[in-house]
Design a protein around this motif. Structure first.
Motif, PDB file in Angstrom:
ATOM      1  N   GLY A   1     -56.504  34.745  45.246  1.00 25.91           N
ATOM      2  CA  GLY A   1     -55.989  34.764  43.892  1.00 25.91           C
ATOM      3  C   GLY A   1     -56.912  34.324  42.784  1.00 25.91           C
ATOM      4  N   ALA A   2     -58.232  34.467  42.933  1.00 23.10           N
ATOM      5  CA  ALA A   2     -59.139  34.113  41.836  1.00 23.10           C
ATOM      6  C   ALA A   2     -58.967  35.092  40.676  1.00 23.10           C
ATOM      7  N   VAL A   3     -59.044  34.571  39.448  1.00 20.30           N
ATOM      8  CA  VAL A   3     -58.849  35.387  38.248  1.00 20.30           C
ATOM      9  C   VAL A   3     -59.936  35.065  37.223  1.00 20.30           C
ATOM     10  N   VAL A   4     -60.619  36.115  36.729  1.00 26.06           N
ATOM     11  CA  VAL A   4     -61.533  35.995  35.591  1.00 26.06           C
ATOM     12  C   VAL A   4     -61.127  37.082  34.600  1.00 26.06           C
ATOM     13  N   THR A   5     -60.542  36.690  33.468  1.00 29.55           N
ATOM     14  CA  THR A   5     -60.032  37.664  32.510  1.00 29.55           C
ATOM     15  C   THR A   5     -60.364  37.270  31.082  1.00 29.55           C
ATOM     16  N   ASN A   6     -60.555  38.297  30.260  1.00 27.36           N
ATOM     17  CA  ASN A   6     -60.720  38.130  28.811  1.00 27.36           C
ATOM     18  C   ASN A   6     -61.864  37.191  28.443  1.00 27.36           C
ATOM     19  N   CYS A   7     -62.908  37.183  29.272  1.00 28.16           N
ATOM     20  CA  CYS A   7     -64.063  36.334  29.012  1.00 28.16           C
ATOM     21  C   CYS A   7     -65.222  37.158  28.458  1.00 28.16           C
ATOM     22  N   ARG A   8     -66.122  36.489  27.779  1.00 30.84           N
ATOM     23  CA  ARG A   8     -67.393  37.067  27.370  1.00 30.84           C
ATOM     24  C   ARG A   8     -68.496  36.271  28.048  1.00 30.84           C
ATOM     25  N   ILE A   9     -69.145  36.903  29.009  1.00 26.13           N
ATOM     26  CA  ILE A   9     -70.254  36.267  29.712  1.00 26.13           C
ATOM     27  C   ILE A   9     -71.518  36.958  29.215  1.00 26.13           C
TER      28      ILE A   9
END
Length: 271
Positions: free
Chosen positions: A188-196
């Motif tokens: 269930g890892a989540v990475v959303t709506n980020c700017r990398i």
């Protein structure tokens, strides 16, 4: 905010409280008896650990505007929320050679709009800027994370971690990384709506943006989501030990059920 709650308490962006449950009382690191200075020079680690212990399980710790020098802060109390208000920066002390935050308790939330600064240029060892070790349901929300030492956000054997609405820049290695323990999957890892916006041309970074690293024999990353992010990385030089850069936008090994949707990936590739 429930009826009867004080209206001057900080907002809890992303935090969820069941109906009928009052918001927790907040602990302010600048107030007595903690008295953090936030002057950008004094080591405020003791003030922060005292505030952590005073807030207790499921407590709320508020960090007002200021630059707080830390030698590395352990967040080891279950259920705490740390809210960095506008103008607040946590700054790793020069030559601390430690993680700015090391989280070992579950259900911890760190939320902005403040800044996490790993002071990368003044650290001699490459470890991890933010370490989360065997702690489930840990969330980072609405933060700027920059100059993080080694890995940016490193999650090791953690279920349901979240990084959302964050700006991540200039980490030495992968910006957001998830590791599995041998023979132990995580979910269930989540990475959303980020700017990398990482590893701009000419920097010394050697990694990419988001990585899932499972292990054969059962230690797989499962049911993860990478969605609606801007991911930017470039191959700029030969990395450590003569190895080439790994400027992947998204990388996965031993992954099951990975959803990648709605991202913009510049410079790098999919691994």
């Amino acid at each position: 905010v429930l009826a009867g709650d004080a209206t001057d308490r900080p907002r809890h962006a992303g935090q969820r409280y069941p109906p009928g449950r009052p918001l927790p009382e907040s602990t302010n690191v600048r107030l007595s008896p903690f008295n953090a200075t936030g002057d950008g020079r004094t080591d405020d680690t003791r003030a922060f650990t005292s505030a952590r212990d005073a807030a207790g399980a499921n407590g709320l710790v508020v960090v007002p505007a200021g630059t707080y020098v830390l030698s590395g802060l352990a967040l080891n109390v279950v259920g705490q929320t740390w809210q960095l208000l506008g103008g607040a920066t946590l700054f790793l002390k020069p030559s601390a050679n430690a993680s700015l935050l090391r989280i070992t308790a579950s259900h911890v939330t760190v939320e902005g709009p403040g800044v996490l600064d790993g002071n990368l240029a003044n650290q001699s060892e490459r470890r991890a800027g933010i370490s989360v070790i065997s702690a489930d349901h840990v969330s980072f929300r609405n933060l700027t994370a920059r100059n993080l030492n080694g890995y940016g956000f490193l999650f090791a054997n953690c279920n349901y971690p979240v990084v959302t609405d964050c700006l991540v820049t200039n980490t030495w290695y992968w910006a957001v990384t998830f590791f599995a323990a041998p023979a132990t999957p995580f979910y269930g890892a989540v990475v959303t709506n980020c700017r990398i916006l990482n590893y701009g041309r000419g920097t010394s970074s050697v990694g990419g943006c988001v990585a899932f690293t499972g292990r054969n024999g059962g230690g797989w990353a499962r049911d993860a989501i990478v969605g609606n992010n801007v991911l930017e990385s470039y191959p700029v030089h030969t990395g450590e030990h003569g190895l080439p850069d790994e400027p992947y936008g998204v990388y996965g090994s031993y992954v099951q059920g990975l959803t990648i949707d709605g991202n913009i990936i510049r410079g790098g590739t999919m691994g």
